[in-house]
Design a protein around this motif. Structure first.
Motif, PDB file in Angstrom:
ATOM      1  N   ASP A 136      32.271 -97.921 -92.894  1.00  0.00           N
ATOM      2  CA  ASP A 136      33.598 -98.682 -93.794  1.00  0.00           C
ATOM      3  C   ASP A 136      34.629 -98.300 -92.765  1.00  0.00           C
ATOM      4  O   ASP A 136      35.708 -98.896 -93.267  1.00  0.00           O
ATOM      5  N   ASP A 137      34.342 -96.991 -91.779  1.00  0.00           N
ATOM      6  CA  ASP A 137      35.524 -97.130 -90.616  1.00  0.00           C
ATOM      7  C   ASP A 137      35.644 -98.303 -89.621  1.00  0.00           C
ATOM      8  O   ASP A 137      36.771 -98.278 -89.099  1.00  0.00           O
ATOM      9  N   PHE A 138      34.755 -98.474 -89.762  1.00  0.00           N
ATOM     10  CA  PHE A 138      34.331 -99.983 -88.436  1.00  0.00           C
ATOM     11  C   PHE A 138      35.061-101.436 -89.270  1.00  0.00           C
ATOM     12  O   PHE A 138      34.030-101.577 -90.343  1.00  0.00           O
ATOM     13  N   THR A 139      35.351-101.724 -88.396  1.00  0.00           N
ATOM     14  CA  THR A 139      35.397-103.545 -89.100  1.00  0.00           C
ATOM     15  C   THR A 139      34.383-104.197 -88.508  1.00  0.00           C
ATOM     16  O   THR A 139      33.734-106.003 -89.210  1.00  0.00           O
ATOM     17  N   ASP A 140      34.183-103.791 -87.031  1.00  0.00           N
ATOM     18  CA  ASP A 140      33.409-104.951 -86.115  1.00  0.00           C
ATOM     19  C   ASP A 140      31.981-104.309 -86.786  1.00  0.00           C
ATOM     20  O   ASP A 140      31.217-104.090 -87.087  1.00  0.00           O
ATOM     21  N   PRO A 141      30.738-105.889 -87.500  1.00  0.00           N
ATOM     22  CA  PRO A 141      29.511-104.804 -87.520  1.00  0.00           C
ATOM     23  C   PRO A 141      28.409-104.254 -86.151  1.00  0.00           C
ATOM     24  O   PRO A 141      28.204-103.807 -87.215  1.00  0.00           O
ATOM     25  N   ASN A 142      29.305-104.690 -85.213  1.00  0.00           N
ATOM     26  CA  ASN A 142      28.391-104.337 -84.686  1.00  0.00           C
ATOM     27  C   ASN A 142      28.888-102.665 -84.418  1.00  0.00           C
ATOM     28  O   ASN A 142      27.895-101.695 -84.298  1.00  0.00           O
ATOM     29  N   LYS A 143      30.243-102.058 -84.712  1.00  0.00           N
ATOM     30  CA  LYS A 143      30.129-100.525 -84.539  1.00  0.00           C
ATOM     31  C   LYS A 143      30.115-100.360 -85.960  1.00  0.00           C
ATOM     32  O   LYS A 143      30.052 -98.508 -85.921  1.00  0.00           O
ATOM     33  N   LYS A 144      29.686-101.101 -87.375  1.00  0.00           N
ATOM     34  CA  LYS A 144      29.278-100.545 -88.419  1.00  0.00           C
ATOM     35  C   LYS A 144      27.636-100.230 -87.904  1.00  0.00           C
ATOM     36  O   LYS A 144      27.916 -98.793 -88.597  1.00  0.00           O
ATOM     37  N   GLU A 145      27.314-101.161 -87.807  1.00  0.00           N
ATOM     38  CA  GLU A 145      25.707-101.176 -87.239  1.00  0.00           C
ATOM     39  C   GLU A 145      25.248 -99.459 -86.949  1.00  0.00           C
ATOM     40  O   GLU A 145      24.355 -98.719 -86.914  1.00  0.00           O
ATOM     41  N   ALA A 146      26.161 -99.256 -86.019  1.00  0.00           N
ATOM     42  CA  ALA A 146      25.823 -98.472 -84.505  1.00  0.00           C
ATOM     43  C   ALA A 146      26.406 -97.259 -85.337  1.00  0.00           C
ATOM     44  O   ALA A 146      25.844 -96.186 -85.137  1.00  0.00           O
ATOM     45  N   CYS A 147      27.637 -96.871 -86.056  1.00  0.00           N
ATOM     46  CA  CYS A 147      28.142 -95.487 -86.891  1.00  0.00           C
ATOM     47  C   CYS A 147      26.676 -95.205 -87.618  1.00  0.00           C
ATOM     48  O   CYS A 147      26.392 -93.914 -87.745  1.00  0.00           O
ATOM     49  N   LYS A 148      25.866 -96.485 -88.618  1.00  0.00           N
ATOM     50  CA  LYS A 148      25.128 -96.038 -89.277  1.00  0.00           C
ATOM     51  C   LYS A 148      24.544 -95.167 -88.410  1.00  0.00           C
ATOM     52  O   LYS A 148      23.462 -93.838 -89.054  1.00  0.00           O
ATOM     53  N   ARG A 149      23.929 -95.885 -87.367  1.00  0.00           N
ATOM     54  CA  ARG A 149      22.567 -95.108 -86.245  1.00  0.00           C
ATOM     55  C   ARG A 149      22.636 -93.658 -86.237  1.00  0.00           C
ATOM     56  O   ARG A 149      22.278 -93.162 -85.742  1.00  0.00           O
ATOM     57  N   SER A 150      23.568 -93.757 -85.595  1.00  0.00           N
ATOM     58  CA  SER A 150      24.301 -92.518 -85.476  1.00  0.00           C
ATOM     59  C   SER A 150      24.632 -91.474 -86.272  1.00  0.00           C
ATOM     60  O   SER A 150      24.034 -90.525 -85.375  1.00  0.00           O
ATOM     61  N   LEU A 151      25.387 -91.599 -87.169  1.00  0.00           N
ATOM     62  CA  LEU A 151      24.966 -90.731 -88.421  1.00  0.00           C
ATOM     63  C   LEU A 151      23.717 -90.277 -88.679  1.00  0.00           C
ATOM     64  O   LEU A 151      23.147 -89.243 -89.347  1.00  0.00           O
ATOM     65  N   GLU A 152      22.296 -91.431 -88.745  1.00  0.00           N
ATOM     66  CA  GLU A 152      21.546 -90.707 -89.007  1.00  0.00           C
ATOM     67  C   GLU A 152      21.149 -89.918 -87.822  1.00  0.00           C
ATOM     68  O   GLU A 152      20.240 -89.327 -89.066  1.00  0.00           O
ATOM     69  N   TYR A 153      20.982 -90.645 -86.206  1.00  0.00           N
ATOM     70  CA  TYR A 153      20.090 -89.347 -85.765  1.00  0.00           C
ATOM     71  C   TYR A 153      20.669 -87.798 -85.483  1.00  0.00           C
ATOM     72  O   TYR A 153      19.972 -87.029 -85.385  1.00  0.00           O
TER      73      TYR A 153
END
Length: 773
Positions: free
Chosen positions: A322-339
């Protein structure tokens, strides 16, 4: 060699212009390369190509080789030979192969029993092989390190390694000019590593794509040479082709007395300094991009995710989608946190660590080790830290640290004191993390699996890593050590280096046989004069029709395309099964991931990859990435943008990296998602549906298009310009004689030692004689 005045020019413009052998109307440049560093991972296929084409190394006096990526950093007390010391068969083969290649092609080599051995980007400056105003390349993306000296230094792929070995040139194009200016005094606890992490967080990993970055400003100018090297080292992580800093008195003081630099206070030294002093950017020179940073805005910084751009101050909290507005960055953040096994909102300093790694070509110099020693002196690592390693960048750094007693401080504090090598930076050697282990690391990349399958990496400065070791968590060095112990270094430390005598190099009659006479006039010193026969070239690329696989990801890095454990090969083929290995297979069971696109029908037979996110191929210069794609069956990648080195590597392998505008790319992606074939027509520069409907057009450089369509071999094309290369070399020797072989590369008068002694034995049984100072 100063060129004619062409109006106000940048540092990059000046160095580039002084090395142009030929420039075509379409902007294609044949660039002369002054210095070439070689290591065991990206060179075996290049030497194999030379053998197959009957070619020699053109300038042995301009090439320096060492082993670093694969080598164990365990004690070498009982080292006898590579075959018994390196246990991993693939690693051993690569190291033995390099030893055979430097022997056969007569190159200077620092092996494991030579105290000058070390990480390739540390030994170059250490030896004075790296000099201002030079062009310098290596089959390693972090070659940008050497730009700290005002050199134009950049990483290349294996095909280009072969090209430089054969011709001492590269075919390239002009980059854009980018300025990153940092002004003000760095606060205690803030180092050059924090500066570059802050920069990458600001511009992103693609912010410098297509550019050579000049770092300038009062903050940069105040730094030591070793600190400047750390900044330029990670310019590649910001997408830049190279990073550069104009040479100044700090540079000259560092180089004075180095074995391969001009002899101090000699006429050559005075001429060299006069030339080097002309390399600053002219007033009024234009930059295509400019970034200005105030040093007071830079705090001790760490990474939280799986990209060098995922940075945060040590006082912050872990971000969330939620700290990112760009959809690609949102998805990248989600993947990074999981990893990474992190939860958004967690204070950074609550993150518990397992291991500490202090080393790599970014931060394994004597200055780094001295800074760490100040923080840990008299203290001990936290009880929860399973392992804390300090790996010096070269044998000479190790000796200097031991002479100063730093090793005792480290050992008393609970650290392992290792031998020189790349170590845990990329986990190609025994120094790796176990799955889900978390490491505070002074290296340069935090990609998925970079330090071992499933490993979790947080990048930071040496003093920050030292603080983390003491606390057992991500920690703020400002609260762990006194301000006097964490102030930025402002003086260039020296390592005691003695120039070798001729007797140190020539140990027996066989060595004498390797001394060659150079031309009496000194021109073209060390060059091979035989023009090699062009090889058979590449497969032609005209039209390609096939299934296109959609990949909805941004910043697909080369570690993801092919993980580091598959780089330990001396062949170009057989890598298709390793393509996207971490995404294609479950790391614990080894079973296929059914959700990954290339594991689905009809994409198992894809010939084209459609990537919707930008910056495909960022990261390493490894040409194994194109080889893996090609071996899988993919010959064309369509994306909005590519990392510079990877794009070049694709072209060198007869593959088409195709950039399309967003609207056209989305039309292509629709066809790919539907599992339908598309057709790429290179001569017409158009992409069509299977039934011939146009989806979009694309731009293409005329020279690259010509080579692809006709399947032309770059080396064969370059040898047709032999007269121009020779003319350039004659002028080079006259104007900058210090760039011909010196020190142990060239001896009194017209003689040159070509190679370190490497007796020819059966593969796996090569025995080395040490080269001593």
């Amino acid at each position: 060699m100063p060129s004619a005045v062409l109006g106000p020019r940048t540092l990059y413009d000046k160095v580039l212009q002084d090395h142009i052998v030929d420039e075509r109307d379409d902007g294609t440049i044949l660039l002369y390369i002054d210095r070439h560093l070689v290591h065991e991972v990206t060179s075996p296929q290049a030497f194999e190509g030379l053998r197959n084409a009957g070619r020699k190394v053109r300038r042995p006096d301009c090439t320096l080789a060492t082993t670093d990526h694969n080598v164990p950093t365990s004690p070498r007390t009982n080292l006898k030979d590579i075959s018994s010391f390196i246990k991993d068969a693939d690693s051993r083969t690569q190291c033995v192969t390099l030893e055979e290649n430097v022997r056969d092609f007569k190159l200077t080599f620092f092996g494991l029993n030579d105290k000058r051995q070390g990480i390739v980007h540390i030994i170059g400056p250490e030896q004075g092989f790296t000099l201002p105003g030079t062009t310098l390349v290596c089959g390693d993306s972090h070659t940008s390190t050497h730009g700290a000296f005002g050199a134009l230094a950049f990483g290349i792929g294996t095909s280009e390694v072969e090209h430089v070995l054969a011709t001492q040139t590269l075919i390239t194009k002009r980059s854009k000019n980018m300025k990153i200016q940092v002004d003000g005094e760095l606060a205690p606890g803030v180092s050059s590593k924090d500066v570059i992490l802050h920069v990458i967080g600001l511009i992103g990993t693609a912010g410098g794509t297509g550019c050579v970055v000049e770092f300038c400003g009062s903050s940069i100018r105040s730094l030591s040479m070793e600190a400047r090297m750390s900044i330029c080292n990670m310019a590649i992580e910001g997408g830049a082709r190279a990073g550069m800093i104009a040479p100044d008195q700090t540079t000259y003081d560092y180089l004075k007395g180095r074995p391969l630099a001009p002899k101090a206070d000699s006429p050559d030294w005075k001429r060299a300094v006069q030339y080097w002093s002309s390399l600053s950017t002219d007033d009024g020179a234009k930059f295509d991009k400019e970034v200005y940073i105030n040093a007071k805005d830079i705090a001790p910084t760490v990474t939280w995710g799986t990209s060098p751009q995922d940075v945060i101050p040590i006082t912050g909290v872990i971000p969330g989608p939620d700290d990112f507005t760009d959809p690609n960055k949102k998805e990248a953040c989600k993947r990074s946190l999981e990893y990474m096994g992190l939860t958004a909102g967690t204070p950074v300093q609550d993150v518990v660590l397992d291991k500490i790694f202090i080393g790599s070509c970014t931060n394994a110099r004597i200055e780094d080790l001295r800074a760490v020693a100040k923080v840990v002196n008299g203290k001990h690592i936290a009880s929860n830290i399973k392992r804390a390693m300090i790996v010096p960048g070269s044998g000479l750094v190790k000796k200097q640290a031991e002479d100063e007693g730093l090793d005792k401080i480290f050992i008393d504090a609970g650290f392992e004191w290792r031998e020189a090598g790349c170590s845990m930076c990329l986990g190609m050697n025994p120094d790796i993390l176990a799955p889900k282990e978390r490491c505070a690391s002074t290296s340069n990349r935090n990609f998925e699996g970079r330090q071992g399958a499933g490993s979790r990496t947080h990048l930071m400065s040496p003093v920050m890593a030292a603080a983390c070791a003491l606390v057992g968590k991500l920690a703020d060095v400002r609260t762990v050590a006194s301000a006097a112990h964490v102030s930025p270094a402002k003086a260039s430390p020296k390592i005691t280096i003695e120039d070798p005598t001729l007797d140190d190099i020539l140990t027996d009659d066989e060595d004498l046989d390797r001394i060659l006479d150079q031309p009496e006039d000194g021109a073209n010193a060390g060059a091979e004069t035989d023009v090699p026969t062009p090889s058979g070239g590449m497969a032609k690329f005209t039209q390609l029709r096939g299934i296109a696989a959609p990949m909805e990801r941004t910043n697909v890095d080369t570690d993801a395309i092919i993980p580091k454990q598959f780089l330990k090969t001396i062949k170009r083929s057989g890598l298709g099964s390793a393509l996207f290995y971490q995404w294609r297979y479950d790391s614990e069971t080894g079973e296929e991931n059914p959700d990954f696109v290339l594991n689905k029908e009809p994409y198992r037979n894809a010939k084209i990859l459609v990537v919707t996110g930008a910056n495909f191929g960022c990261g390493s210069s490894r040409e194994h990435a194109p080889w893996a794609l090609l071996d899988f069956g993919i010959r064309c990648i369509i994306a909005p943008s590519f990392a510079d080195i990877h794009e070049t590597n694709l072209y060198k392998n007869g593959m088409l990296p195709l950039i399309m505008k967003p609207e056209a790319l989305e039309r292509v992606a629709v066809e790919a998602r539907a599992g339908r074939e598309i057709e790429v027509d290179l001569p017409a520069q158009v992409v069509k549906t299977a039934d011939g409907k146009e989806l979009g057009t694309f731009e293409m450089e005329s020279f690259r298009k010509h080579c692809l369509v006709n399947g032309l071999d770059d080396i064969g094309l370059t040898t047709q310009m032999e007269d121009k290369i020779r003319d350039f070399e004659r002028r080079r020797t006259q104007n900058t004689p210090w760039l011909d072989g010196t020190g142990y590369l060239k001896r009194k008068g017209p003689v040159m030692v070509e190679a370190a002694p490497v007796p020819k034995t059966n593969r796996g049984e090569v025995k080395m004689e040490p080269l001593e100072w």
